[in-house]
Design an enzyme around this catalytic site. Structure first.
Site, PDB file in Angstrom:
ATOM      1  N   SER A 132       1.000  -1.246   0.230  1.00  0.00           N
ATOM      2  CA  SER A 132      -0.052   0.058   0.046  1.00  0.00           C
ATOM      3  C   SER A 132       0.970   1.373   0.188  1.00  0.00           C
ATOM      4  O   SER A 132       1.645   1.419   1.061  1.00  0.00           O
ATOM      5  CB  SER A 132      -0.843  -0.069   1.405  1.00  0.00           C
ATOM      6  OG  SER A 132      -1.713   1.105   1.378  1.00  0.00           O
TER       7      SER A 132
ATOM      8  N   LYS B 288      -1.078  -1.311  -4.539  1.00  0.00           N
ATOM      9  CA  LYS B 288      -2.223  -0.396  -4.044  1.00  0.00           C
ATOM     10  C   LYS B 288      -1.920   1.153  -3.606  1.00  0.00           C
ATOM     11  O   LYS B 288      -1.074   1.479  -3.146  1.00  0.00           O
ATOM     12  CB  LYS B 288      -2.795  -0.722  -2.885  1.00  0.00           C
ATOM     13  CG  LYS B 288      -3.756   0.217  -2.188  1.00  0.00           C
ATOM     14  CD  LYS B 288      -4.629  -0.580  -0.696  1.00  0.00           C
ATOM     15  CE  LYS B 288      -4.612   0.147   0.539  1.00  0.00           C
ATOM     16  NZ  LYS B 288      -5.508  -0.740   1.315  1.00  0.00           N
TER      17      LYS B 288
ATOM     18  N   LYS C 108      -2.727   5.180  -2.999  1.00  0.00           N
ATOM     19  CA  LYS C 108      -3.862   5.981  -2.221  1.00  0.00           C
ATOM     20  C   LYS C 108      -4.323   7.112  -2.964  1.00  0.00           C
ATOM     21  O   LYS C 108      -3.434   7.625  -3.550  1.00  0.00           O
ATOM     22  CB  LYS C 108      -3.388   6.466  -0.922  1.00  0.00           C
ATOM     23  CG  LYS C 108      -3.060   5.156   0.167  1.00  0.00           C
ATOM     24  CD  LYS C 108      -4.206   4.865   0.917  1.00  0.00           C
ATOM     25  CE  LYS C 108      -4.020   3.807   1.916  1.00  0.00           C
ATOM     26  NZ  LYS C 108      -4.925   3.367   2.450  1.00  0.00           N
TER      27      LYS C 108
ATOM     28  N   ASP D 168      -7.027   3.266  -3.262  1.00  0.00           N
ATOM     29  CA  ASP D 168      -7.996   3.235  -1.928  1.00  0.00           C
ATOM     30  C   ASP D 168      -8.243   4.466  -1.826  1.00  0.00           C
ATOM     31  O   ASP D 168      -7.213   5.434  -1.480  1.00  0.00           O
ATOM     32  CB  ASP D 168      -6.992   2.625  -0.857  1.00  0.00           C
ATOM     33  CG  ASP D 168      -7.798   2.607   0.329  1.00  0.00           C
ATOM     34  OD1 ASP D 168      -9.127   3.123   0.689  1.00  0.00           O
ATOM     35  OD2 ASP D 168      -7.199   1.902   1.522  1.00  0.00           O
TER      36      ASP D 168
ATOM     37  N   GLU E   2     -11.020   0.921  -3.623  1.00  0.00           N
ATOM     38  CA  GLU E   2     -11.305   0.684  -1.995  1.00  0.00           C
ATOM     39  C   GLU E   2     -11.739   1.958  -1.390  1.00  0.00           C
ATOM     40  O   GLU E   2     -11.346   3.102  -1.583  1.00  0.00           O
ATOM     41  CB  GLU E   2     -10.084   0.260  -1.209  1.00  0.00           C
ATOM     42  CG  GLU E   2     -10.431  -0.393   0.027  1.00  0.00           C
ATOM     43  CD  GLU E   2      -8.872  -0.709   0.639  1.00  0.00           C
ATOM     44  OE1 GLU E   2      -7.957  -0.701   0.145  1.00  0.00           O
ATOM     45  OE2 GLU E   2      -8.985  -0.815   1.895  1.00  0.00           O
TER      46      GLU E   2
ATOM     47  N   ASP F 137     -13.905  -1.199   2.956  1.00  0.00           N
ATOM     48  CA  ASP F 137     -12.892  -1.348   4.423  1.00  0.00           C
ATOM     49  C   ASP F 137     -13.673  -0.802   5.505  1.00  0.00           C
ATOM     50  O   ASP F 137     -14.320  -1.278   6.123  1.00  0.00           O
ATOM     51  CB  ASP F 137     -11.646  -0.622   3.903  1.00  0.00           C
ATOM     52  CG  ASP F 137     -10.723  -0.755   4.806  1.00  0.00           C
ATOM     53  OD1 ASP F 137     -11.055  -0.988   6.101  1.00  0.00           O
ATOM     54  OD2 ASP F 137      -9.608  -0.023   4.684  1.00  0.00           O
TER      55      ASP F 137
ATOM     56  N   LYS G  25     -10.095  -6.467   8.187  1.00  0.00           N
ATOM     57  CA  LYS G  25      -9.287  -6.481   9.328  1.00  0.00           C
ATOM     58  C   LYS G  25      -9.962  -6.751  10.708  1.00  0.00           C
ATOM     59  O   LYS G  25     -10.875  -6.203  10.990  1.00  0.00           O
ATOM     60  CB  LYS G  25      -9.123  -4.847   9.332  1.00  0.00           C
ATOM     61  CG  LYS G  25      -8.543  -4.341   8.177  1.00  0.00           C
ATOM     62  CD  LYS G  25      -8.266  -2.784   8.245  1.00  0.00           C
ATOM     63  CE  LYS G  25      -7.687  -2.102   7.027  1.00  0.00           C
ATOM     64  NZ  LYS G  25      -7.897  -0.589   6.967  1.00  0.00           N
TER      65      LYS G  25
ATOM     66  N   GLY H 286      -4.392  -4.115   6.340  1.00  0.00           N
ATOM     67  CA  GLY H 286      -3.349  -3.917   7.433  1.00  0.00           C
ATOM     68  C   GLY H 286      -3.640  -2.301   7.935  1.00  0.00           C
ATOM     69  O   GLY H 286      -4.483  -1.622   7.436  1.00  0.00           O
TER      70      GLY H 286
HETATM   71  O1  OSB Z   1      -7.368   1.915   4.467  1.00  0.00           O
HETATM   72  O2  OSB Z   1      -6.331   0.230   4.401  1.00  0.00           O
HETATM   73  C1  OSB Z   1      -6.146   1.255   4.919  1.00  0.00           C
HETATM   74  C2  OSB Z   1      -3.228   2.101   6.869  1.00  0.00           C
HETATM   75  C3  OSB Z   1      -3.724   2.738   7.756  1.00  0.00           C
HETATM   76  C4  OSB Z   1      -5.212   2.874   7.911  1.00  0.00           C
HETATM   77  C5  OSB Z   1      -5.926   2.316   6.844  1.00  0.00           C
HETATM   78  C6  OSB Z   1      -5.334   1.818   5.741  1.00  0.00           C
HETATM   79  C7  OSB Z   1      -3.770   1.580   5.688  1.00  0.00           C
HETATM   80  C8  OSB Z   1      -3.121   0.822   4.680  1.00  0.00           C
HETATM   81  C9  OSB Z   1      -1.669   0.403   5.017  1.00  0.00           C
HETATM   82  O3  OSB Z   1      -3.712   1.085   3.613  1.00  0.00           O
HETATM   83  C10 OSB Z   1      -2.077  -1.220   5.091  1.00  0.00           C
HETATM   84  C11 OSB Z   1      -0.866  -1.746   5.620  1.00  0.00           C
HETATM   85  O4  OSB Z   1       0.385  -2.123   4.947  1.00  0.00           O
HETATM   86  O5  OSB Z   1      -0.651  -1.960   6.926  1.00  0.00           O
HETATM   87 MG    MG Z   2      -8.434   0.776   3.239  1.00  0.00          MG
END
Ligand code: OSB
Ligand code: MG
Length: 377
Positions: A141, A167, A169, A194, A221, A246, A270, A298
């Protein structure tokens, strides 16, 4: 069986780089760890919450408060079954509506304690009678970057390290302008985005997201508000790209509603957001019954939460690479030994040794400690 003590470790660890999403930037992560102790054995769990309430209203401090004042007194006072300790805990607390991350941290600790005491791996307890895998594919990510050259460098490194999916953002104004040059430069790589609810107030959300359809992304996402599953259904009906939820999914009921109404075609699991492995598993099974693939999200976890995620992601309906990066993606010195590594084929190994599978390094926890308490009956 009595739980003799719950230990709380609130730590603060610098990240190797900053991580920016549509809701904010994280450069230093606050993490609440829990150790549950009984009969000389100990099990570790982690709350997914950060120091600041952005993704969730929970923080390390609220988790501390909820566990110290409300969860620990019950855990320490009651007699728990030797087998099925964590399941009994999940059932005992299933009626609690909120603070899923605080509850999940304690539940995780009890899963590992139970694994330790039974001499089995966390993975085998998480899987129960379901099949589970020895290794799981991982994706990375990548946070929002102002400079495309920086992002391109990160993608190149990630692909070189074997990551199976990228992924990105995004947020309004940083979507097509990011995805288009990535597609031009890297071609047909497995790519997704995402939005972390970033389009919730965008009157042109549909137009903006529809413009992404031509890039054939694996999924978008959580484009819209966390508290508005319903708004995703008409959007999904217009988009060719699957929506993955999510932030919106906090229960089996939410997952059922999202699937029934066509609000999404994929779900990010999660355990922290869902209040523990018990609910995570129920969402996993519901999705499997509806042919909806899931994948493991994550929360920038330390090695403890990371290993829990990896054990969970070994279940069969985790059909797509999870956000289960290597320890070094986020930490100079993760608190577990050995670190989690990604192999050249983009997999992490699911430990099958007793308990969590890697050693938790208490000296490293102490180095980053903000607050500690030992709660006993
Ligand atoms: O939206 O998935 C998410 C990290 C912190 C809060 C929300 C998200 C994320 C990530 C990172 O996308 C995921 C990771 O590698 O832990
Ligand atoms: Mg997410």
């Amino acid at each position: 069986m009595r739980i003799e003590a719950l230990e709380l470790f609130w730590i603060k660890m610098p990240m190797v780089g900053k991580f920016t999403t549509s809701f904010g930037t994280t450069q230093e992560r606050e993490i609440l760890l829990v150790r549950a102790n009984a009969g000389g054995a100990g099990g570790w769990g982690e709350s997914g919450a950060d120091g600041v309430p952005m993704y969730s209203y929970e923080t390390a401090a609220t988790g501390w408060h909820i566990i110290e004042r409300f969860v620990a007194p019950i855990v320490l006072a009651e007699d728990w079954p030797e087998q099925g300790t964590a399941t009994a805990f999940a059932e005992r607390f299933a009626g609690w509506r909120w603070h899923p991350m605080a509850r999940a941290a304690v539940e995780e600790a009890l899963w590992v304690l139970e694994a330790e005491r039974s001499g089995v791996s966390l993975r085998s307890l998480y899987a129960g009678d379901r099949p589970s895998r020895d290794r799981v594919p991982v994706g990375i990510s990548l946070g929002i970057q102002d400079d495309f050259a920086v992002l391109a460098g990160q993608i190149e490194d990630a692909l070189g390290q074997g990551y199976r999916r990228i992924k990105l953002k995004i947020e309004p104004g940083k979507d097509v302008s990011v995805v288009e040059p990535v597609r031009e430069r890297f071609g047909d790589i497995p790519l997704m985005v995402d939005a972390n609810c970033g389009y919730r107030n965008d009157p042109q959300a549909l137009e903006h997201l529809k413009a992404l359809d031509r890039f054939e992304l694996l999924m978008i996402e959580q484009p819209l508000a966390h508290d508005d599953i319903a708004a995703h259904a008409p959007l999904q009906a217009e988009l060719a790209t699957p929506i993955c939820l999510d932030e919106s999914i906090h229960s089996v009921r939410h997952a059922a509603r999202a699937i029934e109404t066509g609000a999404c075609r994929l779900i990010n699991i999660k355990a922290s957001r869902l209040g523990g492995r018990a609910v995570a598993l129920a969402v996993h099974d519901l999705c499997a019954a509806h042919d909806v693939p899931v994948w493991c999200g994550g929360m920038l976890e330390s090695g403890v939460g990371r290993l829990h995620n990896i054990a969970l992601a070994s279940l069969p309906n985790f059909q797509m690479p999870g956000d289960l990066s290597a320890s070094r993606r986020y930490w100079q010195q993760d608190i577990i030994d050995p670190f989690v590594e990604v192999d050249a084929e983009g997999h992490v190994t699911v430990p099958d040794t007793v308990g969590l599978g890697h050693q938790v390094m208490i000296d490293r926890i102490e180095k980053n400690l903000v607050r500690y308490a030992r709660l006993s009956g």
